[in-house]
Design an enzyme around this catalytic site. Structure first.
Site, PDB file in Angstrom:
ATOM      1  N   ASP A   1       9.506  -6.898   8.417  1.00 44.12           N
ATOM      2  CA  ASP A   1       8.883  -5.483   8.851  1.00 44.12           C
ATOM      3  C   ASP A   1       8.983  -5.470  10.449  1.00 44.12           C
ATOM      4  O   ASP A   1       9.187  -6.472  11.130  1.00 44.12           O
ATOM      5  CB  ASP A   1       7.539  -6.112   8.534  1.00 44.12           C
ATOM      6  CG  ASP A   1       6.112  -5.489   8.833  1.00 44.12           C
ATOM      7  OD1 ASP A   1       6.524  -4.304   9.780  1.00 44.12           O
ATOM      8  OD2 ASP A   1       5.426  -5.017   8.459  1.00 44.12           O
TER       9      ASP A   1
ATOM     10  N   LYS B   1       9.912   1.571   1.106  1.00 45.05           N
ATOM     11  CA  LYS B   1       9.138   1.915   1.751  1.00 45.05           C
ATOM     12  C   LYS B   1       8.412   2.925   2.004  1.00 45.05           C
ATOM     13  O   LYS B   1       9.850   4.269   2.151  1.00 45.05           O
ATOM     14  CB  LYS B   1       9.227   1.141   3.015  1.00 45.05           C
ATOM     15  CG  LYS B   1       8.893  -0.417   3.026  1.00 45.05           C
ATOM     16  CD  LYS B   1       9.346  -0.928   4.476  1.00 45.05           C
ATOM     17  CE  LYS B   1       8.287  -0.583   5.240  1.00 45.05           C
ATOM     18  NZ  LYS B   1       8.054  -1.310   7.040  1.00 45.05           N
TER      19      LYS B   1
ATOM     20  N   GLY C   1       0.244   6.649   2.053  1.00 42.19           N
ATOM     21  CA  GLY C   1       1.217   5.838   1.336  1.00 42.19           C
ATOM     22  C   GLY C   1       2.608   6.524   2.133  1.00 42.19           C
ATOM     23  O   GLY C   1       3.427   5.814   1.081  1.00 42.19           O
TER      24      GLY C   1
ATOM     25  N   ASP D   1       1.666 -11.982   6.333  1.00 45.46           N
ATOM     26  CA  ASP D   1       1.762 -11.527   5.316  1.00 45.46           C
ATOM     27  C   ASP D   1       3.660 -10.738   4.970  1.00 45.46           C
ATOM     28  O   ASP D   1       3.784  -9.879   4.806  1.00 45.46           O
ATOM     29  CB  ASP D   1       0.864 -10.030   4.251  1.00 45.46           C
ATOM     30  CG  ASP D   1       0.878  -8.765   5.655  1.00 45.46           C
ATOM     31  OD1 ASP D   1       0.211 -10.270   7.148  1.00 45.46           O
ATOM     32  OD2 ASP D   1       0.923  -8.169   6.150  1.00 45.46           O
ATOM     33  N   ASN D   2       3.487 -11.323   6.785  1.00 46.35           N
ATOM     34  CA  ASN D   2       5.387 -10.216   7.145  1.00 46.35           C
ATOM     35  C   ASN D   2       5.772 -11.714   7.311  1.00 46.35           C
ATOM     36  O   ASN D   2       6.814 -11.866   8.159  1.00 46.35           O
ATOM     37  CB  ASN D   2       4.861 -10.402   8.743  1.00 46.35           C
ATOM     38  CG  ASN D   2       4.440  -8.869   8.089  1.00 46.35           C
ATOM     39  OD1 ASN D   2       4.345  -8.081   7.403  1.00 46.35           O
ATOM     40  ND2 ASN D   2       3.745  -8.091   9.116  1.00 46.35           N
TER      41      ASN D   2
ATOM     42  N   GLY E   1       0.821  -1.200   0.177  1.00 47.70           N
ATOM     43  CA  GLY E   1      -0.207   0.089   0.117  1.00 47.70           C
ATOM     44  C   GLY E   1       0.602   1.382   0.201  1.00 47.70           C
ATOM     45  O   GLY E   1       0.296   2.051  -1.126  1.00 47.70           O
ATOM     46  N   ARG E   2       2.020   0.741   0.645  1.00 48.96           N
ATOM     47  CA  ARG E   2       2.739   1.918   0.006  1.00 48.96           C
ATOM     48  C   ARG E   2       4.227   1.928   0.269  1.00 48.96           C
ATOM     49  O   ARG E   2       5.120   2.185   0.857  1.00 48.96           O
ATOM     50  CB  ARG E   2       2.886   3.092   1.665  1.00 48.96           C
ATOM     51  CG  ARG E   2       3.544   2.180   2.987  1.00 48.96           C
ATOM     52  CD  ARG E   2       3.721   2.578   4.768  1.00 48.96           C
ATOM     53  NE  ARG E   2       4.250   1.790   5.302  1.00 48.96           N
ATOM     54  CZ  ARG E   2       4.825   2.230   6.309  1.00 48.96           C
ATOM     55  NH1 ARG E   2       4.631   3.204   6.503  1.00 48.96           N
ATOM     56  NH2 ARG E   2       4.679   1.287   7.717  1.00 48.96           N
TER      57      ARG E   2
ATOM     58  N   ARG F   1       5.980 -13.618   0.208  1.00 50.02           N
ATOM     59  CA  ARG F   1       5.839 -14.081   1.960  1.00 50.02           C
ATOM     60  C   ARG F   1       4.392 -15.137   1.256  1.00 50.02           C
ATOM     61  O   ARG F   1       4.089 -15.317   0.614  1.00 50.02           O
ATOM     62  CB  ARG F   1       4.873 -12.561   1.868  1.00 50.02           C
ATOM     63  CG  ARG F   1       5.506 -11.346   1.953  1.00 50.02           C
ATOM     64  CD  ARG F   1       4.375 -10.475   1.692  1.00 50.02           C
ATOM     65  NE  ARG F   1       5.322  -9.134   0.701  1.00 50.02           N
ATOM     66  CZ  ARG F   1       5.725  -8.198   2.097  1.00 50.02           C
ATOM     67  NH1 ARG F   1       5.550  -7.813   3.203  1.00 50.02           N
ATOM     68  NH2 ARG F   1       6.119  -6.804   1.817  1.00 50.02           N
TER      69      ARG F   1
END
Length: 486
Positions: A270, A113, A126, A260-261, A92-93, A184
């Protein structure tokens, strides 16, 4: 000297995995300023630090100007966040710039990021505040120095644009990081749902082309010894068992172990609400968004296995034609996680106590979970006890005699104090010192961050004058909480 705009990127992710990304461009940065550059990592990647410091280089590190060889994309993935499935998460960002092939032939992603909103932003702006990006830089580099597989931080660039968060406006920043890849568990969940034509996360029926392509790609890139999807699953389980054991040994609390991490490569990724133990207490958690302590220190092995179960579900359609047989095979493989983790855990802790006697571990953990000494200091001071002075380690206990029976048995086993010092760090990113340094940096003083990075780059060597970096916060310190920074 090659200009930053002429750096040669490869793009195998984009070439091979259409359906798992959206081509996208970084947002403009009004007044980009390089805050930190990891020169040693740049050289490992085959990049010239001097070029990265030029305006062209800074533009690359923010994604605003990239070489013709790069194809910037936002990656798609799904995931279970705090146990709840979200079919569409994604970057997303963040943007994947491309892949660098280092002088030794290693392939590394360059990923940004805080580079602006993407189609996966889900209402977010974002952007990223400077503090959390510096946190990832500091902690990821500390993890690397501690010998833990991790993404690494190449640079932090201030954007010159304020970012509005709960505490008010904060300076914005972009983090440039590298990774073996950004594949991931959530990537496979997304591919599985897409291949099945839905969002259930399994592929017992339906077309599996995207999932198959992703699996073949991941095998080739990360686990080439695997000749089948089932062997691939086994390899990822083994890699994660080793990784989580390393976390536990150094007292690392990830804080947001969503699917997702969890990487397929076995690297830590992350560093949002992460922290390090002070007192050795399995129930410890720090994240402000983990209200129930789901991702507490002692829960991490079980959560890893849970995540790997979700990974196995996403691969079922590749294991066997029959759903029943696929589930049986996946269950057998997943059952191996506990043994693999326990073996890695015990192997690491035996190194920490300098002996090869597994029987000593159970009694040791009974004592330290009851007495709750400082995790890092306890294991480091054990080497002093091995050399004959048990006073410093006994001083860490509320009942100084509680460890004495164990110490007697342990000394009889002949611990190697020098070997212990090679695996038990003096310095870890102490939570209060990290926050102190980040607060100063946000106010424009980068010196505390730079000192912290210097100390953490050599965590196993005790140095005169650095005593405060080895100590926890005092007893009057307020309870520590971490924040995601999104």
């Amino acid at each position: 000297m090659t200009a930053a705009t002429e750096i040669a990127f490869e793009n195998t992710f984009v070439r091979d995995l259409e359906g798992l990304f959206v081509p996208w461009q970084a947002a403009p940065t009004p007044d980009a300023r390089l805050v930190l550059l990891n020169e040693s990592l740049a050289r490992e990647l085959g990049l010239d630090p001097a070029q990265l410091r030029t305006p062209e280089g800074v533009a690359l590190l923010t994604g605003t100007t990239v070489p013709d060889s790069a194809t910037t994309v936002a990656q798609a993935y799904a995931g279970h966040q705090f146990g709840n499935y979200s079919p569409r998460l994604g970057d997303g960002r963040a943007l994947l710039v491309g892949e660098l092939v280092t002088p030794d032939g290693t392939r590394r992603d360059l990923h940004l990021k805080g580079s602006g909103r993407t189609p996966f932003a889900r209402g977010g702006d974002g952007k990223a505040p400077l503090g959390p990006m510096l946190r990832e830089y500091v902690i990821s580099e500390a993890m690397h120095a501690l010998g833990v597989p991790s993404t690494r931080s190449l640079a932090v660039v201030a954007t010159g644009e304020p970012v509005l968060r709960d505490r008010g406006p904060e300076p914005g920043a972009v983090l440039a990081r590298t990774a073996a890849s950004h594949l991931r568990v959530g990537t496979f969940q997304f591919a599985a749902a897409s291949s099945a034509g839905g969002s259930r996360g399994d592929t017992a029926t339906g077309e599996v082309d995207l999932l198959r392509r992703l699996t073949e790609y991941a095998i080739a890139r990360h686990h080439p010894q695997a000749s089948t999807p089932l062997e691939f699953y086994r390899a990822v389980i083994a890699a994660q068992a080793e990784l989580i054991a390393r976390w536990m040994q150094i007292g690392f609390v990830h804080g947001v172990m969503n699917t997702d991490n969890m990487t397929i490569s076995g690297e830590t990724i992350d560093y949002g609400p992460c922290a390090f133990l002070d007192a050795h207490d399995p129930s410890t958690w720090y994240s402000s968004i983990d209200s129930g302590g789901r991702y507490a220190y002692g829960n991490q092995p079980g959560i890893a296995q849970w995540n790997l179960a979700r990974f196995g579900e996403s691969l079922l359609g590749l294991f066997a034609d029959s759903q029943e047989e696929a589930v049986r095979l996946a269950t057998e493989e997943l059952a191996g996680f506990a043994d693999a983790y326990r073996a890695a855990h015990d192997r690491g802790y035996l190194a920490k106590i300098g002996v090869g006697t597994p029987e000593l571990l159970a009694d040791l953990f009974a004592v330290i979970e009851d007495q709750k000494p400082d995790h890092t200091l306890f294991f480091r001071r054990l080497s002093e006890a091995a050399r004959g002075d048990a006073g410093p380690v006994r001083d860490l206990l509320s009942d100084s005699a509680a460890l004495d029976p164990w110490l007697e048995s342990w000394r009889a086993a002949g611990p190697d104090a020098d070997a212990m010092d090679r695996v038990n760090p003096v310095y870890v990113p102490r939570n209060h010192l990290v926050e102190e340094a980040l607060d100063a940096a946000v106010e424009g003083d980068l010196e505390p961050v730079q000192w912290l990075l210097q100390v953490l780059a050599d965590p196993f060597t005790e140095r005169e004058g650095y005593e405060r970096y080895a100590l926890p916060a005092g007893p009057d310190a307020p309870p520590f909480r971490t924040f995601c920074g999104t």
